[in-house]
Scaffold this motif. Sequence first.
Motif, PDB file in Angstrom:
ATOM      1  N   PRO A 243     -11.272 -50.505   4.369  1.00  0.00           N
ATOM      2  CA  PRO A 243     -12.706 -50.202   4.422  1.00  0.00           C
ATOM      3  C   PRO A 243     -13.312 -50.255   5.823  1.00  0.00           C
ATOM      4  CG  PRO A 243     -12.400 -52.456   3.726  1.00  0.00           C
ATOM      5  CD  PRO A 243     -11.022 -51.879   3.882  1.00  0.00           C
ATOM      6  N   PHE A 244     -12.489 -50.131   6.852  1.00  0.00           N
ATOM      7  CA  PHE A 244     -13.010 -50.196   8.217  1.00  0.00           C
ATOM      8  C   PHE A 244     -12.482 -49.042   9.050  1.00  0.00           C
ATOM      9  CE2 PHE A 244      -9.274 -52.947   7.866  1.00  0.00           C
ATOM     10  CZ  PHE A 244      -8.459 -52.474   8.871  1.00  0.00           C
ATOM     11  N   ASP A 245     -13.176 -48.777  10.143  1.00  0.00           N
ATOM     12  CA  ASP A 245     -12.784 -47.724  11.083  1.00  0.00           C
ATOM     13  C   ASP A 245     -12.109 -48.375  12.278  1.00  0.00           C
ATOM     14  OD1 ASP A 245     -12.434 -45.223  12.068  1.00  0.00           O
ATOM     15  OD2 ASP A 245     -14.527 -44.880  12.609  1.00  0.00           O
ATOM     16  N   TYR A 246     -11.277 -47.594  12.984  1.00  0.00           N
ATOM     17  CA  TYR A 246     -10.507 -48.159  14.084  1.00  0.00           C
ATOM     18  C   TYR A 246     -10.157 -47.079  15.095  1.00  0.00           C
ATOM     19  CZ  TYR A 246      -6.929 -46.171  11.050  1.00  0.00           C
ATOM     20  OH  TYR A 246      -6.199 -45.315  10.257  1.00  0.00           O
ATOM     21  N   ARG A 247      -9.785 -47.528  16.281  1.00  0.00           N
ATOM     22  CA  ARG A 247      -9.335 -46.638  17.353  1.00  0.00           C
ATOM     23  C   ARG A 247      -8.072 -47.240  17.971  1.00  0.00           C
ATOM     24  NH1 ARG A 247     -12.529 -44.193  15.065  1.00  0.00           N
ATOM     25  NH2 ARG A 247     -14.321 -42.993  15.815  1.00  0.00           N
ATOM     26  N   LEU A 248      -7.210 -46.366  18.452  1.00  0.00           N
ATOM     27  CA  LEU A 248      -6.004 -46.839  19.121  1.00  0.00           C
ATOM     28  C   LEU A 248      -6.350 -47.291  20.527  1.00  0.00           C
ATOM     29  CD1 LEU A 248      -2.870 -47.117  18.862  1.00  0.00           C
ATOM     30  CD2 LEU A 248      -2.731 -44.914  20.031  1.00  0.00           C
ATOM     31  N   LEU A 249      -5.940 -48.492  20.873  1.00  0.00           N
ATOM     32  CA  LEU A 249      -6.162 -49.043  22.203  1.00  0.00           C
ATOM     33  C   LEU A 249      -4.827 -49.586  22.689  1.00  0.00           C
ATOM     34  CD1 LEU A 249      -8.573 -49.491  24.166  1.00  0.00           C
ATOM     35  CD2 LEU A 249      -8.663 -51.833  23.318  1.00  0.00           C
TER      36      LEU A 249
END
Length: 544
Positions: A243-249
């Motif tokens: 239920p969450f959004d994410y970005r590759l770091l």
Amino acid sequence: MRYLFALLLLSSTAFAQPITQTQTLVTIGRVWGFLKYYHPQVATGKLDWDGQLLQLIEESPTIRSKADLSARLLSWVNQLGPVKPCSTCSPPDSARFTRNLDLSWLADSSLFSPVLCQKLAYIAANRNQRTNHYVRWDPFHNRLAFSEAEFAVMTLPSLPYRLLGLFRYWNIIDYFHPTKYAMTQPWHQVLTQFVPRFQQATDTLSYQQVLQQLISATHDGHAELVIPPAYRLPCTKPFLLPPFDYRLLTDTLLVTGFLNDSLSQLDDIRRGGRLIRIGDRSITELIDQRAPDFSGSNRSALIRQILPVLLTGSQPVVDIELIRDGQRVRKTIHRYKFERFGFRPSLPIQTPAVPPTMGYVDLGKLQVGEVKQVMEQYRNRQGIIFDVRSYPKRTFHQICAYLNPAPKGFARYTKPDLSSPGLFSWSKVQYVGRKNADYYRGKVAILCNSRTQSAAESTCMALRTAPRAKIIGTPSAGANGDVSYVTFPGGYQTRFSGLGVYTLEGQLILGPGVPIDIDATPSATDYLTGVDRTLQAAIDWISQ
């Protein structure tokens, strides 16, 4: 004499050695493709060339040794009849691009008899110079057009037809993909790997999966598998996601927001947390596991496609490891159907605020008829920011007429040379601009990221010709040039980039992407605060 006798004995012994089924099929497929594009009789299309391949595939289990294989292939070649000497088949000159052509395997004396090697070499030297039934250049669409039987009424083609599709596609890429030479894995290895996979694809789903994996092996961002509607399989497993959004770091996933606040709180997921493991795999391992099912010209483009589904799965819970406040934390999180989130998309993004001394143009929205008005409006600004992070509307020729004092070259292309399959010819230099003493003299910032693809990359290259221009951002998709289409038995279709794209300095664009002058990779703080790092880098550069 003793040395010569020993050498002949050794060669004869090696030639009589057993051959594996994969080796036999790979060799048959390569010779079939070579004759298809080189032999004058085959090129007429009057032979049932697919049928002859299917027959040879059926007979392949009876071929026990390299000597058997060589004899069978020699008989096959002889049945095609004599090839007349070619007076116009000269060796490639300096005007040709030769890095894709490699016919050295025709002289493999460990696999072919001397007579067969001589026959194949003669055909290569006296290759077809007339129209080829199976491939032609389509000048209207600026691409290759292939004439192939679709065998469309085959939900699951039988093994001979599956291998026919593999050999058809592999040879097309081998002779006509403009950057085969730059592929991460040598293309001949791909054929050896996929023969067993196509043999094992004994149901419709596995056949579709192996087709996708094959076209993904080209690392061509234009490649995609089109499945006929009648053969599209319903998803049998629930498609669940967190239920969450994410970005590759780097090699972690940074939590940047929520698809559902309440469900995220139940698992104590917080913004700024950095996931380092999902299940028993690191983030890098998880990306590599998913990669064969996606087509991307470079790592940046591949991740763009994989990231939205990276954490999806069929299990409602999954163990993760994350870093929070400098500490490693292990926990179990839940996944749900998307409908559970009640997610509402955010409002449309407004035009970013830039200093009044600068102009900003979203090329995804700018129409050709609006170019004059915009360029007149910004003609006295310190700099103009052209955002090419969405697909443009073919405006770069009109824009460049305002940016340059005179015509300037920005690209060269390589085009397949059908008189010698595997060779390519260089196009003329592509120009933009016109004589214009009143050209725009300010700085030109060109914003780029992994969504900058195809015509958008050409746009970046063209705008970069302005005297004071820089491309700012992160790597583009590396998928440029017009595309050509290929069909597989069953009516499945794919495409590939048909032209090689280069800067005037010879730097390859198809694959690596456009050259970045100023890197603007977002940081964790940028993601969490909503800063557009690429836009800010452009503003900072223009302000200098």
